[in-house]
Design a protein around this motif. Structure first.
Motif: not given
Length: 726
Positions: A546-548, A610-626
């Motif tokens: 959600a927020e790398p 964990e193996s595909h956690v986005p980097r700081a400049d990668g695409r985020v997924f806000p819905e993952a927070e919920r």
């Protein structure tokens, strides 16, 4: 498990030769230390001082065989100082029972609480109790007590000096721990070729992390090759798991699956080669065919999408592993940054002085009625004190042998205590018989007995990791030879030692029956702790989607380590519970096994994410927070339900998963979607495993007990038939 079956298992394990690595060079060096102090004091002073010196050198040398990551010379010095201090303090109070018994009880309780720090501290502390019991009979004044304490400390100093002058495979234990971690990931990759959902035991990674902790002085001399590969093993593990998974990695069949198998096979070979290089300190050697597989052809690569990204990431990590291990695992290369400098990064292990507040904190955490360590300390204090009182009232000399036998066999768990008690008595009986025959045949000669004591000590060290009974055989012979060196007649010591050793072992075994610390009733709580820790780890991984950020990555690492610790605690409790003669309460063996498998699946799903956690400049997924909030909430509530024997519910997870499915496809990652579904299924499996009613649980427990008895009877019949056939 019934008491009869538990006792049979105890006898079998206590007398069994363990297939572990022998260390004859270490045994030779340690026995040399015993020989030096015994010969020096026998030549310069007297046999009585030689006995004190032998006690210090033998016990300090034995402490260096314990599994610890601290330098062996530090352990030897610490053991020698503790033995000397306990000897002197014991002598000051030894004049009357009214002063000595309270001191003995308090000292024994403190030695039992030392297990809060670790097994090495607990074992070394137990030897100080034995030293207090034995050597207070030697000196006759305060001045002589100080001299004996100094001679005992000399034994520890001698062992430390020998370790310093003749190092054997320096950093060897640390190399082995790191190599084992790499080999475990290699084996995991090899198993994933045939089973894409194969389980992975993180225990080698946990042990490697423990070994990576160093003091500032160790950090200055640690070989560079011990710095990086542990982190690589941590990062490679989720990548190979993702590549093998047919839903988020390579397809189940076809050229893509063949390509994945090639990469997994190359991964296993390269990691095995790196492990051998680190273990032996030799250059890394790999087949050219394995490195050729790592070349990702942009035009002809058959893997696509997330699978291709995973393959590229795996190739990067393996190249890094080869580069780190390419130095040959030696000490050449750039030295690590000194402590305090910019860029110095290592896991800090406190020095002996700074360890004091750590020890105090660990002991305070265990000062509660339900703590196995606290109960062990209470049992130890009671048994040692009672054994000393009973033995001194018997018409036998050397009454201290009974409490010494108790203190050396008692452990915080049932199985080790009973196994060691049986093994100690059997070993003592054999050792005393062997040594007695030699004493009778050779006649009184202090020098000959001193030499035989040194040989016995060396054999005891050699076999210390092969089997407790066999090591105790030569330890008993060692003691008989020391007493013979001191001029005591064998017919006055041998029968006494056998009888009092039996008394001490029986008291230790009875103490566990009277005041036990069973793990069986605690299984539900251990399982709940593991479930809650897994939920926090999975939620931390999702928040990184959600927020790398660096903060979320740190949280992910922290919760991962906490999850591993909870799993290790559960595994230790589960293994102990299976050996206890206690009827299951709360969780039957079947429920525990099914729940364990469900939580392993839950952890594997988090590892895939964990193996595909986005980097700081990668695409985020806000819905993952919920979904992270729902997962953390449901697992925390489910942990409470498991602890209180209620059926857990995962309604919030299901709602969040449906809500995420209803959003745009751009807000979903295929890896996260697959892992989320696996986690939901794992929680459902857990609920099914622990959802039986109390009546069903009692019936199941009775059926399990009957099945185990039938199995034991069948094994016995088969064994009897085999013997008759022979």
């Amino acid at each position: 498990m019934t008491w009869l079956r538990a006792f049979v298992e105890v006898v079998r394990s206590g007398l069994m030769i363990e297939e572990t690595r022998l260390e004859p060079l270490l045994a030779l060096r340690t026995a040399t230390g015993v020989a030096f102090v015994v010969g020096l004091t026998l030549w310069l002073i007297s046999p009585a001082y030689a006995a004190s010196a032998a006690l210090g050198a033998y016990s300090a040398g034995g402490a260096t065989f314990q599994r610890t990551w601290r330098p062996r010379k530090v352990i030897a010095l610490g053991a020698g100082a503790g033995l000397a201090f306990s000897t002197f303090v014991g002598y000051l109070a030894a004049g009357r029972l009214v002063t000595f018994l309270p001191l003995l009880a308090v000292w024994s309780f403190a030695a039992g609480m030392a297990w809060a720090v670790g097994s090495t501290a607990g074992i070394v502390a137990a030897t100080t109790v034995g030293s207090m019991l034995v050597t207070i009979t030697l000196p006759t004044s305060v001045g002589l007590a100080l001299e004996h304490a100094g001679v005992i400390a000399l034994g520890g100093v001698t062992q430390a000096v020998l370790i310093l002058l003749f190092p054997i495979r320096r950093w060897g234990a640390h190399r082995d721990a790191l190599a084992d971690a790499l080999a475990a990931v290699a084996d995991y990759a090899r198993r994933l070729k045939h089973d894409p959902t194969a389980p992975f035991d993180p225990e080698p990674l946990t042990r490697a992390r423990d070994a990576a902790g160093v003091t500032p002085s160790q950090a200055r001399t640690r070989p560079p090759v011990l710095h990086g590969p542990r982190g690589l093993a941590e990062r490679i593990r989720p990548v190979v798991a993702t590549l093998a998974d047919p839903h988020v990695g390579a397809p189940a069949e076809g050229p893509g699956r063949d390509r994945a198998r090639e990469l997994l096979d190359a991964t296993a070979e390269i990691l095995d080669a790196a492990a051998r290089s680190i273990r032996r300190g030799t250059p890394v050697e790999t087949r050219p065919a394995s490195t050729d597989v790592l070349r990702v052809d942009e035009e002809h690569e058959v893997l696509e999408g997330p699978a291709r990204q995973t393959a590229e990431r795996l190739v990067e990590l393996l190249d890094e592993a080869l580069e780190i291990a390419g130095s040959g695992g030696g000490t050449r290369g750039k030295a690590p940054a000194p402590p305090g400098s910019a860029g110095a990064r290592f896991l800090v292990r406190p020095t002996m002085i700074r360890l004091v507040p750590v020890v105090v904190g660990a002991v305070q955490r265990e000062l509660r009625h339900d703590s196995p360590v606290f109960r062990h300390a209470v049992r130890l204090a009671a048994v040692v004190t009672l054994g000393y009182v009973i033995a001194t009232r018997l018409p036998l000399g050397h009454g201290y042998w009974a409490p010494i036998a108790s203190v050396m066999v008692m452990r915080p768990d049932f199985h080790q205590t009973y196994a060691r008690a049986v093994a100690r008595f059997a070993g003592t009986l054999a050792g005393v018989a062997l040594a007695t025959g030699m004493v009778w045949a050779l006649g009184p000669d202090a020098r000959v007995f001193g030499a035989l004591a040194v040989v016995s000590a060396g054999l005891s060290y050699t076999l210390v990791r092969t089997g407790y009974a066999y090591s105790q055989c030569f330890t008993a012979a060692y003691v008989v030879f020391l007493l013979g060196m001191g001029g005591q007649a064998w017919e006055q010591t041998v029968p006494e030692r056998v009888a009092l050793t039996l008394l001490g072992g029986v008291l230790a075994m009875l103490a566990y029956v009277v005041f036990p610390a069973w793990e069986t009733p605690r299984l539900a709580g251990r399982l709940a702790d593991w479930l809650a820790a897994n939920g926090r780890y999975a939620a931390a991984v999702l928040r990184s989607y959600a927020e790398p950020s660096q903060k979320h990555r740190a949280d992910m690492r922290r919760t991962l380590l906490a999850s591993r610790e909870a799993r290790a605690t559960w595994q230790e409790a589960y293994d102990q519970a299976r050996q206890e003669p206690v009827r299951p309460r709360g969780l039957t063996s079947r429920e525990a096994e099914e729940a364990q498998e469900a939580l392993k699946g839950f952890g594997r799903a988090a590892m895939l994410m964990e193996s595909h956690v986005p980097r700081a400049d990668g695409r985020v997924f806000p819905e993952a927070e919920r979904f992270a909030e729902a997962l953390e909430t449901d697992t925390a509530k489910a942990a409470v339900d498991v602890r209180e024997h209620r059926v857990p519910d995962c309604g919030h997870v299901e709602e969040a998963l449906h809500a995420w499915d209803d959003t745009a496809a751009a807000n979903r990652s295929p890896v996260v979607r697959r892992a989320a579904e696996l986690q939901k299924r794992a929680l459902e499996d857990l609920a099914t495993a622990v959802s039986r009613t109390p009546l069903e649980r009692d019936i199941g427990s009775a059926l399990e007990e009957r099945r185990m008895q039938a199995t034991a009877a069948a094994e016995g019949d088969g064994s009897g038939t085999a013997h008759r056939g022979e």
